[in-house]
Design an enzyme around this catalytic site. Structure first.
Site, PDB file in Angstrom:
ATOM      1  N   ASP A 475       0.819  -1.222   0.000  1.00  0.00           N
ATOM      2  CA  ASP A 475       0.000   0.000   0.000  1.00  0.00           C
ATOM      3  C   ASP A 475       0.851   1.269   0.000  1.00  0.00           C
ATOM      4  O   ASP A 475       0.434   2.294  -0.541  1.00  0.00           O
ATOM      5  CB  ASP A 475      -1.033   0.010   1.127  1.00  0.00           C
ATOM      6  CG  ASP A 475      -0.446  -0.229   2.486  1.00  0.00           C
ATOM      7  OD1 ASP A 475       0.749  -0.505   2.577  1.00  0.00           O
ATOM      8  OD2 ASP A 475      -1.194  -0.143   3.480  1.00  0.00           O
TER       9      ASP A 475
HETATM   10  C1  LAN Z   1       2.803  -0.785  10.417  1.00  0.00           C
HETATM   11  C2  LAN Z   1       2.894   0.601   9.948  1.00  0.00           C
HETATM   12  C3  LAN Z   1       2.389   0.839   8.565  1.00  0.00           C
HETATM   13  C4  LAN Z   1       1.261  -0.088   8.203  1.00  0.00           C
HETATM   14  C5  LAN Z   1       0.445   0.365   6.982  1.00  0.00           C
HETATM   15  C6  LAN Z   1       1.299   0.660   5.765  1.00  0.00           C
HETATM   16  C7  LAN Z   1      -0.293   1.645   7.337  1.00  0.00           C
HETATM   17  C8  LAN Z   1      -0.583  -0.712   6.692  1.00  0.00           C
HETATM   18  O1  LAN Z   1      -1.455  -0.317   5.686  1.00  0.00           O
HETATM   19  C9  LAN Z   1       0.055  -2.046   6.453  1.00  0.00           C
HETATM   20  C10 LAN Z   1       0.812  -2.493   7.692  1.00  0.00           C
HETATM   21  C11 LAN Z   1       1.874  -1.501   8.168  1.00  0.00           C
HETATM   22  C12 LAN Z   1       3.077  -1.651   7.281  1.00  0.00           C
HETATM   23  C13 LAN Z   1       2.323  -1.797   9.583  1.00  0.00           C
HETATM   24  C14 LAN Z   1       2.342  -3.185  10.065  1.00  0.00           C
HETATM   25  C15 LAN Z   1       2.616  -3.395  11.549  1.00  0.00           C
HETATM   26  C16 LAN Z   1       3.631  -2.430  12.089  1.00  0.00           C
HETATM   27  C17 LAN Z   1       4.919  -2.606  11.326  1.00  0.00           C
HETATM   28  C18 LAN Z   1       3.073  -1.019  11.869  1.00  0.00           C
HETATM   29  C19 LAN Z   1       1.744  -0.780  12.538  1.00  0.00           C
HETATM   30  C20 LAN Z   1       4.079  -0.175  12.595  1.00  0.00           C
HETATM   31  C21 LAN Z   1       4.453  -1.012  13.839  1.00  0.00           C
HETATM   32  C22 LAN Z   1       3.923  -2.443  13.603  1.00  0.00           C
HETATM   33  C23 LAN Z   1       4.924  -3.483  14.140  1.00  0.00           C
HETATM   34  C24 LAN Z   1       4.368  -4.877  13.945  1.00  0.00           C
HETATM   35  C25 LAN Z   1       5.229  -3.166  15.600  1.00  0.00           C
HETATM   36  C26 LAN Z   1       6.054  -4.159  16.310  1.00  0.00           C
HETATM   37  C27 LAN Z   1       5.203  -5.140  16.978  1.00  0.00           C
HETATM   38  C28 LAN Z   1       5.143  -6.427  16.663  1.00  0.00           C
HETATM   39  C29 LAN Z   1       3.951  -7.196  17.035  1.00  0.00           C
HETATM   40  C30 LAN Z   1       6.248  -7.122  15.941  1.00  0.00           C
END
Ligand code: LAN
Length: 748
Positions: A475
């Site tokens: 995305d």
């Molecule tokens: C994110 C941040 C961006 C987000 C979007 C692009 C907005 C979404 O559309 C797809 C998923 C994604 C890339 C995403 C996935 C999960 C993340 C990486 C996070 C929310 C930022 C932090 C989170 C991550 C998993 C945090 C660490 C915790 C764990 C459970 C490993």
């Protein structure tokens, strides 16, 4: 570097440094007295009002900008005066003020920086890793970290999974340990309250698995009290559905270094402080604990995902594997340790030691340190720790990523491109810098030897934060591509031809999106879905839902489709055209298939139904659908209109995400209202009245300087953990009001 955690007499001036999106806060001298005083006042006021809102308003960053110290900012704190010709049009004035204020916050390299905190379980990982690896924090950093922890302590003494959450063992035990490692004494009243919470809830033995892991590395818990994190799984053939490389990338890259450290039973030095903490966390004395009785035990307050019985049996079997001798066991373990370390190092190299996220960042750091504390990898890791730390008036925190730079810049650009030319002219420079940031952030090559490291292609994609980080996302590629195309489009004489992203590069992005599409017609996050849905039964995390595989999501699919839709509009005769048409068609079917009976979609990455609504409608409208031609779109708009509050606003609580049912927040929220209004305008909804009321709400909520108030937390991941998107409060009201202004001028 001083080790003292006592409040300093001389507070430093903190400045935000940045380079090609990389951003970090630095205490600098000589201090700018005015700024230091203003920072201290805003901190005090946050702490005094913290019962009202848990969220920071990014006041520290805003003060730096107001003082003209956001290096290279073209506006340099100067708010553009409202042009006379629009002075009597409240809608135009609000838009002008909004962009004018927001432009003063742009970093010189073109991106927007902001607080990407929220989760409370991240910083303890960094603090423990730094303690074990003897990596000191600056005294001012420690001071701000302690401030942060104290600011987010709940009334009952505990800490939540995120800043708005109730107390749970995971947050409380880890925050307590963090305070102690930062130098807070066991008799400090806040430390005592936190410890009491832990003891009242049965002691730290009930901390979820990820917490057990952290406590074990520090040496205040025993590895035998953990469900096994068997590294040998990495030696299985990939053809098996349980091969960890089939898991969602965030899940696998966290369990990868965890399994490495588990496999070698790594424990830091048992210092006096560690020995003290051992005696503070449990109801029994440390030496008398039956560790195996804690295995699989989870404090009731923490459980979000109930683990099925079958899973317990599996962990039981793996525990036997750990405890029983058999031939080649040592050889097998060594092979598994070598393989996991190689994969850890591969991840480090391909991300410039930033790593995909805040959890594996610090666990990978531990892996390379235990391997060789003097290696260049350790130095490189240390240098990248600051990329994750953010300073706000609530203190210093570890962010959920190394920032949300590309994501916010792509949205800000799209919001700006809906603003009428009459208002946009003074912001030429802002747009061109934003475009510049988008251009330099596109990933131009795949990870070397990518299959060895189980990596999907990257060439042509956009990441979420910076080029140095580089993990491609479906995305983000869609949003990056859409933003680039809009900025470069015809009415966009904004970006000179010589600076534009070439058609070849844009086509690479479009192709990347096409290659990212799953068989179900939807798009997942970083990769194609690699494993079966039943793997979710093996989710061991207790606190996070849906972490095992990369599913197709409404939001990711919508952004991907929007990117393709914009590309098709700009280059209708491109050779990719036939593939794009087919892809969009199955994408629309996918989005329709996940719509609920009532017309809504569950949003997985923002709060919640309104977030998903906006994405779906944006995608529908960019591929040419309208409520007249799409029943799905009409039903969705009706659902959202049924949730509008009496004052014209929308407001959705984070409980929507957790409970998966639309839950109204107490008050109207500017971000929720922004999403709803943008989408309804994009859908050219026939009844103007509800839209007018929403626009009025946004205008009235705007502050004098053009900012909007920071309200509830509005991002989420894995159903249960919230994360802050601090720029949304500016981007979405600006975007919504501009869409509304265009809608009014088209319909009048
Ligand atoms: C994110 C941040 C961006 C987000 C979007 C692009 C907005 C979404 O559309 C797809 C998923 C994604 C890339 C995403 C996935 C999960 C993340 C990486 C996070 C929310 C930022 C932090 C989170 C991550 C998993 C945090 C660490 C915790 C764990 C459970 C490993």
């Amino acid at each position: 570097m001083s080790e003292s955690a006592e409040p300093q007499e001389h507070l430093p001036t903190w400045l935000l440094r940045y380079q090609r999106g990389r951003q970090w806060w630095e205490p600098t001298t000589p201090a700018n007295k005015d700024l230091v005083d203003a920072m201290e006042t805003t901190r005090r006021s946050y702490t005094a009002n913290r019962h009202k809102t848990a969220h920071s308003s990014d006041r520290i960053l805003r003060l730096v900008a107001e003082h003209g110290l956001l290096e290279g900012n073209p506006k340099n704190s100067k708010i553009e005066p409202v042009p006379d010709r629009v002075a009597n049009d409240p809608l135009a004035v609000a838009i002008h003020k909004g962009i004018s204020y927001f432009a003063t916050l742009q970093c010189g390299d073109g991106h927007w920086a902001g607080d990407y905190g929220g989760p409370m379980f991240l910083m303890p990982g960094m603090i423990i890793a730094c303690y074990v690896t003897k990596t000191p924090f600056h005294a001012s950093q420690k001071q701000e970290m302690i401030r942060y922890l104290r600011n987010h302590q709940n009334h009952d003494g505990g800490f939540g999974l995120h800043i708005e959450h109730k107390s749970i063992m995971f947050g409380t035990a880890l925050s307590y340990v963090s305070m102690r490692l930062l130098g807070v004494g066991p008799d400090h009243p806040d430390a005592m309250r936190a410890r009491q919470w832990v003891l009242d809830h049965g002691g730290a033995g009930g901390i979820p698995g990820w917490g057990k892991f952290w406590l074990s590395v520090l040496g205040v818990y025993e590895w035998s009290g953990l469900d096994p994190l068997t590294p040998e799984f990495w030696l299985l053939p990939y053809a098996l559905p349980v091969h960890p490389a089939r898991f969602w990338c965030h899940c696998r890259v966290v369990y990868l270094p965890m399994s490495h450290l588990y496999g070698r039973r790594a424990v830091g030095e048992l210092t006096d402080l560690v020995k003290d903490i051992r005696e503070e966390l449990y109801l029994e004395s440390y030496d008398q604990i039956q560790w195996s009785s804690f295995r699989g035990k989870c404090c009731e307050e923490d459980v979000y995902v109930q683990r099925p019985y079958l899973q317990r049996l599996l962990w039981g079997a793996l525990t036997i594997f750990e405890n029983v001798w058999f031939p080649f066991k040592k050889t097998l373990r060594q092979l598994a340790l070598d393989e996991t370390l190689e994969l850890v190092k591969g991840e480090d190299r391909s991300t410039n030691h930033i790593d995909i996220g805040p959890v594996n960042k610090v666990i990978n750091f531990l892996c390379v340190w235990f391997d060789n504390p003097n290696s260049p990898d350790v130095t490189k890791h240390r240098d990248r720790l600051k990329d994750y730390l953010w300073l706000a008036e609530d203190g210093m925190k570890m962010q959920g990523y190394n920032g949300s730079q590309l994501w916010d810049t792509a949205f800000a650009s799209q919001a700006f491109m809906t603003v009428g030319r009459d208002l946009l002219e003074p912001f030429r420079d802002t747009l061109s810098r934003a475009h510049d940031y988008i251009r330099i952030t596109q990933v131009k090559e795949d990870v070397p030897n990518r299959k060895r490291y189980y990596r999907h292609e990257s060439k042509g994609a956009w990441p979420f934060s910076t080029r140095d980080h580089g993990w491609p996302i479906a995305d983000c590629t869609g949003e990056g591509l859409a933003a680039a195309l809009l900025l470069q489009s015809e009415h966009g004489t904004w970006i000179p031809k010589t600076e534009q992203i070439s058609l070849d590069r844009l086509a690479e992005a479009a192709e990347m999106i096409l290659n990212y599409q799953n068989d179900d017609g939807g798009w997942a996050t970083y990769e194609l879905t690699r494993g079966p849905a039943w793997l979710e039964y093996l989710n061991p995390s207790e606190v996070f839902g849906d972490i095992m595989i990369d599913y197709s999501y409404v939001e990711c699919s919508s952004s991907a489709m929007k990117g393709l839709g914009e590309f098709r509009k700009a280059y209708p005769d491109h050779p990719l055209r036939t593939r794009i048409d087919k892809s969009i068609e199955s994408g629309v079917r996918f989005i329709e298939s996940c719509q609920r009976e009532d017309g809504s979609w569950y949003g997985s990455w923002g709060v919640c139904f309104l977030y998903a609504f906006w994405f779906a409608i944006d995608a529908y409208s960019s591929v040419g659908l309208s409520p007249a031609t799409s029943i799905s779109m009409r039903k969705a708009c009706e659902f959202v209109l049924s949730k509008q509050k009496a004052d014209g606003s929308w407001g959705e609580s984070y409980l929507s995400s957790e409970k998966q049912v639309y839950t109204q927040s107490d008050h109207g929220l500017v971000v929720s209202t922004g999403w709803a209004l943008v989408a309804l305008c994009m859908a050219t909804w026939h009844d103007r009245q509800p839209l007018e009321k929403a626009a009025q709400f946004l205008i009235q909520s705007q502050e004098q300087n053009g900012d909007w108030p920071q309200q509830n937390i509005c991002g989420v991941f894995n159903k249960n953990c919230m994360i802050s998107y601090s720029q949304y409060r500016n981007i979405f009201p600006i975007w919504a009001l501009s869409e509304y202004r265009n809608y009014c001028s088209e319909s009048s």
